[in-house]
Design a protein around this motif. Sequence first.
Motif, PDB file in Angstrom:
ATOM      1  N   THR A  62      27.138 -36.348 -14.414  1.00  0.00           N
ATOM      2  CA  THR A  62      26.926 -35.838 -13.059  1.00  0.00           C
ATOM      3  C   THR A  62      28.235 -35.303 -12.487  1.00  0.00           C
ATOM      4  OG1 THR A  62      27.335 -38.053 -12.167  1.00  0.00           O
ATOM      5  CG2 THR A  62      25.036 -37.444 -12.580  1.00  0.00           C
ATOM      6  N   ASN A  63      28.121 -34.370 -11.545  1.00  0.00           N
ATOM      7  CA  ASN A  63      29.308 -33.794 -10.897  1.00  0.00           C
ATOM      8  C   ASN A  63      29.789 -34.739  -9.794  1.00  0.00           C
ATOM      9  OD1 ASN A  63      31.297 -31.981  -9.976  1.00  0.00           O
ATOM     10  ND2 ASN A  63      29.869 -31.122  -8.481  1.00  0.00           N
ATOM     11  N   THR A  64      30.242 -35.923 -10.223  1.00  0.00           N
ATOM     12  CA  THR A  64      30.610 -36.953  -9.249  1.00  0.00           C
ATOM     13  C   THR A  64      31.917 -37.646  -9.628  1.00  0.00           C
ATOM     14  OG1 THR A  64      29.217 -38.567 -10.446  1.00  0.00           O
ATOM     15  CG2 THR A  64      28.209 -37.420  -8.580  1.00  0.00           C
ATOM     16  N   PHE A  65      32.727 -36.969 -10.475  1.00  0.00           N
ATOM     17  CA  PHE A  65      33.999 -37.553 -10.931  1.00  0.00           C
ATOM     18  C   PHE A  65      34.815 -38.088  -9.745  1.00  0.00           C
ATOM     19  CE2 PHE A  65      38.556 -37.018 -11.777  1.00  0.00           C
ATOM     20  CZ  PHE A  65      38.711 -37.707 -12.967  1.00  0.00           C
ATOM     21  N   GLY A  66      34.968 -37.279  -8.711  1.00  0.00           N
ATOM     22  CA  GLY A  66      35.704 -37.694  -7.517  1.00  0.00           C
ATOM     23  C   GLY A  66      34.758 -38.045  -6.377  1.00  0.00           C
ATOM     24  N   GLY A  67      33.619 -38.631  -6.729  1.00  0.00           N
ATOM     25  CA  GLY A  67      32.584 -38.883  -5.730  1.00  0.00           C
ATOM     26  C   GLY A  67      32.619 -40.260  -5.103  1.00  0.00           C
ATOM     27  N   SER A  68      33.672 -41.034  -5.377  1.00  0.00           N
ATOM     28  CA  SER A  68      33.780 -42.324  -4.688  1.00  0.00           C
ATOM     29  C   SER A  68      34.271 -42.080  -3.258  1.00  0.00           C
ATOM     30  CB  SER A  68      34.755 -43.246  -5.415  1.00  0.00           C
ATOM     31  OG  SER A  68      36.073 -42.721  -5.340  1.00  0.00           O
ATOM     32  N   ARG A  69      33.974 -43.010  -2.384  1.00  0.00           N
ATOM     33  CA  ARG A  69      34.391 -42.870  -0.988  1.00  0.00           C
ATOM     34  C   ARG A  69      35.907 -42.673  -0.891  1.00  0.00           C
ATOM     35  NH1 ARG A  69      32.365 -44.262   4.265  1.00  0.00           N
ATOM     36  NH2 ARG A  69      30.336 -44.570   3.280  1.00  0.00           N
ATOM     37  N   LEU A  70      36.672 -43.374  -1.727  1.00  0.00           N
ATOM     38  CA  LEU A  70      38.137 -43.266  -1.637  1.00  0.00           C
ATOM     39  C   LEU A  70      38.612 -41.862  -2.013  1.00  0.00           C
ATOM     40  CD1 LEU A  70      39.300 -46.715  -3.096  1.00  0.00           C
ATOM     41  CD2 LEU A  70      39.214 -45.991  -0.694  1.00  0.00           C
ATOM     42  N   MET A  71      37.994 -41.267  -3.024  1.00  0.00           N
ATOM     43  CA  MET A  71      38.374 -39.907  -3.409  1.00  0.00           C
ATOM     44  C   MET A  71      37.897 -38.893  -2.371  1.00  0.00           C
ATOM     45  SD  MET A  71      40.203 -39.529  -6.138  1.00  0.00           S
ATOM     46  CE  MET A  71      39.863 -38.059  -7.126  1.00  0.00           C
ATOM     47  N   LEU A  72      36.681 -39.073  -1.860  1.00  0.00           N
ATOM     48  CA  LEU A  72      36.153 -38.139  -0.862  1.00  0.00           C
ATOM     49  C   LEU A  72      36.939 -38.233   0.444  1.00  0.00           C
ATOM     50  CD1 LEU A  72      32.313 -38.574  -1.520  1.00  0.00           C
ATOM     51  CD2 LEU A  72      33.710 -36.580  -2.092  1.00  0.00           C
ATOM     52  N   ASN A  73      37.496 -39.402   0.723  1.00  0.00           N
ATOM     53  CA  ASN A  73      38.312 -39.577   1.930  1.00  0.00           C
ATOM     54  C   ASN A  73      39.487 -38.600   1.963  1.00  0.00           C
ATOM     55  OD1 ASN A  73      36.983 -41.506   3.395  1.00  0.00           O
ATOM     56  ND2 ASN A  73      38.115 -43.244   2.523  1.00  0.00           N
ATOM     57  N   ARG A  74      39.981 -38.222   0.777  1.00  0.00           N
ATOM     58  CA  ARG A  74      41.099 -37.271   0.721  1.00  0.00           C
ATOM     59  C   ARG A  74      40.735 -35.943   1.356  1.00  0.00           C
ATOM     60  NH1 ARG A  74      43.724 -37.313  -5.163  1.00  0.00           N
ATOM     61  NH2 ARG A  74      44.711 -39.333  -5.080  1.00  0.00           N
ATOM     62  N   HIS A  75      39.433 -35.657   1.381  1.00  0.00           N
ATOM     63  CA  HIS A  75      38.965 -34.407   1.998  1.00  0.00           C
ATOM     64  C   HIS A  75      38.310 -34.700   3.352  1.00  0.00           C
ATOM     65  CE1 HIS A  75      39.547 -32.433  -1.913  1.00  0.00           C
ATOM     66  NE2 HIS A  75      38.984 -33.494  -2.439  1.00  0.00           N
ATOM     67  N   GLY A  76      38.458 -35.948   3.827  1.00  0.00           N
ATOM     68  CA  GLY A  76      37.811 -36.331   5.084  1.00  0.00           C
ATOM     69  C   GLY A  76      36.299 -36.410   4.969  1.00  0.00           C
ATOM     70  N   LYS A  77      35.780 -36.665   3.730  1.00  0.00           N
ATOM     71  CA  LYS A  77      34.330 -36.617   3.506  1.00  0.00           C
ATOM     72  C   LYS A  77      33.772 -37.932   2.974  1.00  0.00           C
ATOM     73  CE  LYS A  77      34.584 -31.884   3.540  1.00  0.00           C
ATOM     74  NZ  LYS A  77      33.952 -30.979   4.496  1.00  0.00           N
ATOM     75  N   GLY A  78      34.472 -39.026   3.211  1.00  0.00           N
ATOM     76  CA  GLY A  78      34.058 -40.308   2.642  1.00  0.00           C
ATOM     77  C   GLY A  78      32.611 -40.676   2.927  1.00  0.00           C
ATOM     78  N   ASP A  79      32.139 -40.337   4.122  1.00  0.00           N
ATOM     79  CA  ASP A  79      30.772 -40.727   4.487  1.00  0.00           C
ATOM     80  C   ASP A  79      29.709 -39.998   3.684  1.00  0.00           C
ATOM     81  OD1 ASP A  79      31.717 -42.561   6.256  1.00  0.00           O
ATOM     82  OD2 ASP A  79      31.483 -41.282   8.037  1.00  0.00           O
ATOM     83  N   LEU A  80      30.116 -38.944   2.997  1.00  0.00           N
ATOM     84  CA  LEU A  80      29.148 -38.207   2.172  1.00  0.00           C
ATOM     85  C   LEU A  80      28.895 -38.887   0.823  1.00  0.00           C
ATOM     86  CD1 LEU A  80      30.223 -34.453   2.648  1.00  0.00           C
ATOM     87  CD2 LEU A  80      28.380 -35.700   3.793  1.00  0.00           C
ATOM     88  N   ALA A  81      29.635 -39.967   0.528  1.00  0.00           N
ATOM     89  CA  ALA A  81      29.572 -40.550  -0.820  1.00  0.00           C
ATOM     90  C   ALA A  81      28.145 -40.799  -1.323  1.00  0.00           C
ATOM     91  CB  ALA A  81      30.419 -41.825  -0.890  1.00  0.00           C
TER      92      ALA A  81
END
Length: 297
Positions: A62-81
């Motif tokens: 799946t296209n979710t390599f950086g899909g953890s909340r901590l990785m998404l937080n780098r883009h300000g998108k943690g809540d999208l996890a």
Amino acid sequence: MRRLLDAIREGPLLGDGAMGTQLMLAGLEQGNCGEEWNLTHPERVLGIQRRYVDAGSDCLLTNTFGGSRLMLNRHGKGDLAPAVNQAGVAIAREAFGVRDGFVIGDIGPFGGLLEPYGDFTEEDVRAAFTEQAKALVDAGADAIIIETQTALEELLIGIEAARQAGAPCVIGSLAYDVTLDGSTFRTMMGVDPEHAAEFMQEHGVDIVALNCGTGMDMIRACHAVERYRKVTDLPVMVQPNAGQPKLVNMQVTYDETPAQMVPGVAPLLRAGANIIGACCGSSPDHIRAFRAAMDQL
Ligand SMILES: [Zn+2]
């Protein structure tokens, strides 16, 4: 629907190739969040995965390599996890269409260092991986892969998160770097393959794997499989990069061609690899060449 672990017993499976470099080709700008595309540009992610299915992939990550909340937080998108991970599974499933295929939920590194070396507590990472694994499993992933890992502490948190989420199959995958003198390879944190395989077996992993890394071409990957095989009977998955990263016009590129990689397929199968795919820089053309080589054997 067959289980992944049953399918492996019947014969080797073909994985897929790179996602990151393919997203760049599809217009993702360096530094932007490719996982968010599961929500904003699902048709482009689907297009990439359909090309892997057309090339013969039996398994898609799946296209979710950086899909953890901590990785998404780098883009300000943690809540999208949760949404990013659920959509990632749905897109990969759709890419198989009516064909039988396995969707492997991808969990990459959380992107930092654990205490005392870094700022992240074990609880932060456990919460992020558990949330991600749960979203992937609830959406119907056939397996979870904890990949590009270099430290056993982080790998273990991922394994436990996947188990807790009820993953039907858990894959642990390490990234090895060839040492400067070229004599051997180990992870950035100093873990060698035998130790990694024993550790993963002890902690209930179903498939031991390696991916990415530096200098890990098809021959080195084959040596890694042999070293895993010496200490474990668990199935093995391999995803080497398409050569070494090179900086061309400020873009990271990989230039090992399908013709250069494909002679490594038969030795990998002889060494006992059960799932063969490829990592950074590889394309549907690499996977198509792998398919032809595997079908010939
Ligand atoms: Zn890679």
